[in-house]
Design an enzyme around this catalytic site. Structure first.
Site, mmCIF file in Angstrom:
data_model
loop_
_atom_site.group_PDB
_atom_site.id
_atom_site.type_symbol
_atom_site.label_atom_id
_atom_site.label_comp_id
_atom_site.label_asym_id
_atom_site.label_seq_id
_atom_site.Cartn_x
_atom_site.Cartn_y
_atom_site.Cartn_z
ATOM 1 N N ASP A 183 47.611 56.678 -55.189
ATOM 2 C CA ASP A 183 47.001 57.743 -55.769
ATOM 3 C C ASP A 183 46.144 58.549 -54.683
ATOM 4 O O ASP A 183 45.258 57.784 -54.048
ATOM 5 C CB ASP A 183 45.948 57.185 -56.871
ATOM 6 C CG ASP A 183 45.415 58.621 -57.775
ATOM 7 O OD1 ASP A 183 45.612 59.644 -57.280
ATOM 8 O OD2 ASP A 183 44.821 58.332 -58.625
ATOM 9 N N HIS A 185 44.497 61.521 -55.494
ATOM 10 C CA HIS A 185 43.320 61.995 -56.131
ATOM 11 C C HIS A 185 43.113 63.563 -55.771
ATOM 12 O O HIS A 185 41.911 64.118 -55.559
ATOM 13 C CB HIS A 185 41.934 61.412 -55.829
ATOM 14 C CG HIS A 185 41.475 60.861 -57.079
ATOM 15 N ND1 HIS A 185 40.259 61.020 -57.700
ATOM 16 C CD2 HIS A 185 41.868 60.139 -58.151
ATOM 17 C CE1 HIS A 185 39.920 60.336 -58.510
ATOM 18 N NE2 HIS A 185 40.967 59.857 -59.077
ATOM 19 N N GLU A 209 50.905 59.751 -56.385
ATOM 20 C CA GLU A 209 50.183 60.854 -57.377
ATOM 21 C C GLU A 209 49.162 61.740 -56.817
ATOM 22 O O GLU A 209 48.362 61.396 -55.900
ATOM 23 C CB GLU A 209 49.339 59.657 -58.170
ATOM 24 C CG GLU A 209 48.608 60.027 -59.516
ATOM 25 C CD GLU A 209 48.004 59.341 -60.435
ATOM 26 O OE1 GLU A 209 46.888 59.639 -60.883
ATOM 27 O OE2 GLU A 209 48.315 58.108 -60.297
ATOM 28 N N GLU A 235 47.701 64.489 -64.503
ATOM 29 C CA GLU A 235 46.478 64.213 -65.276
ATOM 30 C C GLU A 235 45.394 65.255 -65.615
ATOM 31 O O GLU A 235 44.546 65.213 -66.251
ATOM 32 C CB GLU A 235 45.887 63.012 -64.428
ATOM 33 C CG GLU A 235 45.036 63.472 -63.314
ATOM 34 C CD GLU A 235 44.519 62.307 -62.555
ATOM 35 O OE1 GLU A 235 43.253 61.870 -62.386
ATOM 36 O OE2 GLU A 235 45.242 61.385 -61.889
ATOM 37 N N ASP A 257 47.684 63.071 -69.637
ATOM 38 C CA ASP A 257 46.731 62.038 -70.331
ATOM 39 C C ASP A 257 46.604 62.369 -72.055
ATOM 40 O O ASP A 257 46.363 63.792 -72.397
ATOM 41 C CB ASP A 257 45.453 62.302 -69.893
ATOM 42 C CG ASP A 257 44.215 61.286 -69.884
ATOM 43 O OD1 ASP A 257 44.180 61.031 -71.310
ATOM 44 O OD2 ASP A 257 43.580 60.618 -69.021
ATOM 45 N N HIS A 284 48.612 59.186 -68.004
ATOM 46 C CA HIS A 284 47.633 58.822 -67.201
ATOM 47 C C HIS A 284 46.373 58.095 -68.283
ATOM 48 O O HIS A 284 46.323 58.730 -69.470
ATOM 49 C CB HIS A 284 46.806 60.239 -66.884
ATOM 50 C CG HIS A 284 45.539 59.985 -66.082
ATOM 51 N ND1 HIS A 284 44.370 60.405 -66.670
ATOM 52 C CD2 HIS A 284 45.044 59.652 -64.799
ATOM 53 C CE1 HIS A 284 43.270 60.104 -65.796
ATOM 54 N NE2 HIS A 284 43.860 59.626 -64.483
#
Length: 381
Positions: A183, A185, A209, A235, A257, A284
């Protein structure tokens, strides 16, 4: 059957639970939350409750249409998350009223168990590898980690090599039978992603991700074409319309999500759209037990499901409250890195209402970190 009452509860560490009560005594639970904006989402739920009190909770699709489109201003994280939690609770009520789990109402299960991954905590390579060894010992065959701390728009060669070294150490620790999801972010710029991802390719991550911020998701096609690493995102996308421009870019995994993207109803539609582009679904869910249960019902009924995120051991393996608000924590039965279907009707879990009310009396004001670069400018967290 009519809705007679709606209550929200701010539950530590950073959750918001929703309780919807009917005149027949059936109660549904949902989890509407934007992490760090719990008070705002609770206010949004209270505002739209005027449209729900006194209505039949079983008209889920009609409620979804009215709540999503009945206001002149629509969409975005707050309104979509309020809708998501309400949608979860309405599915919970309908399943309980009919005496069946939600996945049966979605066409029935297409698998017997759902694969999950465990987050790895640790600031150093040795801490990460220790966490990974613990995860493997617990039966997981998939883990995920943050690949870096803050990064500049075009960071140094040392920063890039540091990312690769971190992932290399982890791969050497767990071997090739364990999947590693990475990830970022959104901390990479497009230029940094082009520089970094080819160096990660030999480590064969399950996916990378959010290599770039969601603002640039519709521009992922050149990045996807430039690397063999499977890309995942979603997400911070909140509807099928947000995903419409992203699915054709060549991403491999969509990550809506269940507490942000319109709930069970909308994520079901996003999953079907993704299947048409040969894109897998990996919801997510670094959240609480209600969001996790809702995600599982989508997973069991979705052919193109890949793997499920969950917050058990999320950076705090020995102090995690995911199971503490359930009457029966065994409702989530973990074995060999998989979870079997929750056993009850509706979402399949029984919330310990007393425990929720006690936790909500404490409440929380969780906020995400604010990072700054060495020169004092804002850095992506």
């Amino acid at each position: 059957m009519k809705i007679v009452k709606m209550e929200t509860f701010r539950v530590p560490p950073r959750w918001l639970f929703l309780r919807i009560e009917t005149d027949e005594g059936i109660v549904g639970w949902g989890e509407p939350i934007v992490e760090g904006r719990a008070e705002t989402v609770a206010a949004a739920v209270a505002e739209v409750s005027d449209l729900l009190i006194g209505t039949d909770p079983r008209r889920i699709e009609d409620h979804w249409q009215v709540l999503a489109k009945g206001g002149f201003y629509r969409g975005g994280p707050v309104l979509s998350s309020a809708l998501a939690g309400i949608d979860q609770a309405l599915w919970d009520i309908k399943g309980k009223a009919l005496g069946v789990p939600v996945y049966e109402l979605l066409g029935g299960p297409v698998r017997d168990r759902v694969r999950v991954y465990r987050w790895l905590g640790g600031a150093t390579a040795s801490e990460l590898t220790d966490s990974a060894h613990q995860a493997v010992a617990e039966g997981y065959d998939a883990v995920k980690l943050n690949a870096s701390d803050q990064l500049r728009h075009l960071d140094t060669p040392a920063a890039v090599r540091g990312i690769v070294a971190r992932l290399t150490a982890l791969r050497e620790a767990v071997g090739w039978d364990v999947d590693i999801a990475v990830d970022f972010h959104g901390r990479l710029s497009t230029g940094m992603a082009r520089r970094t991802l080819p160096l990660v390719e030999p480590l064969l991550p399950l996916f990378v991700e959010e290599p770039v911020l969601p603002e640039f998701s519709r521009d992922l096609a050149p990045l996807a074409a430039a690397t063999a690493v499977p890309l995942a995102t979603g997400e911070r996308l909140y509807s099928r319309w947000d995903f419409r421009d992203v699915l054709p870019t060549g991403i491999a995994v969509a990550q809506p999500d269940l507490s942000h993207a319109g709930g069970i109803s909308e994520v079901r539609r996003i999953a079907a759209m993704a299947e048409a582009y040969d894109v897998a679904l990996a919801p997510h869910c670094p959240l609480g037990p209600i969001a996790f249960a809702a995600s599982l019902h989508i997973d069991f009924a979705t052919p193109n499901f890949l793997i499920q995120e969950q917050s058990l051991a999320l950076h705090a393996p020995y102090d995690n409250p995911l199971l503490s608000h359930l009457v029966d924590p065994a409702a989530f039965h973990y074995a060999d890195g998989h979870v079997t279907p929750p056993p009850g009707p509706g979402l399949g879990i029984e919330i310990d209402e007393e425990a929720v009310r006690r936790a909500a009396s404490e409440g929380h004001r969780w906020r995400n970190q604010i990072w700054r670069h060495g020169d004092g400018s804002f850095a992506e967290w």
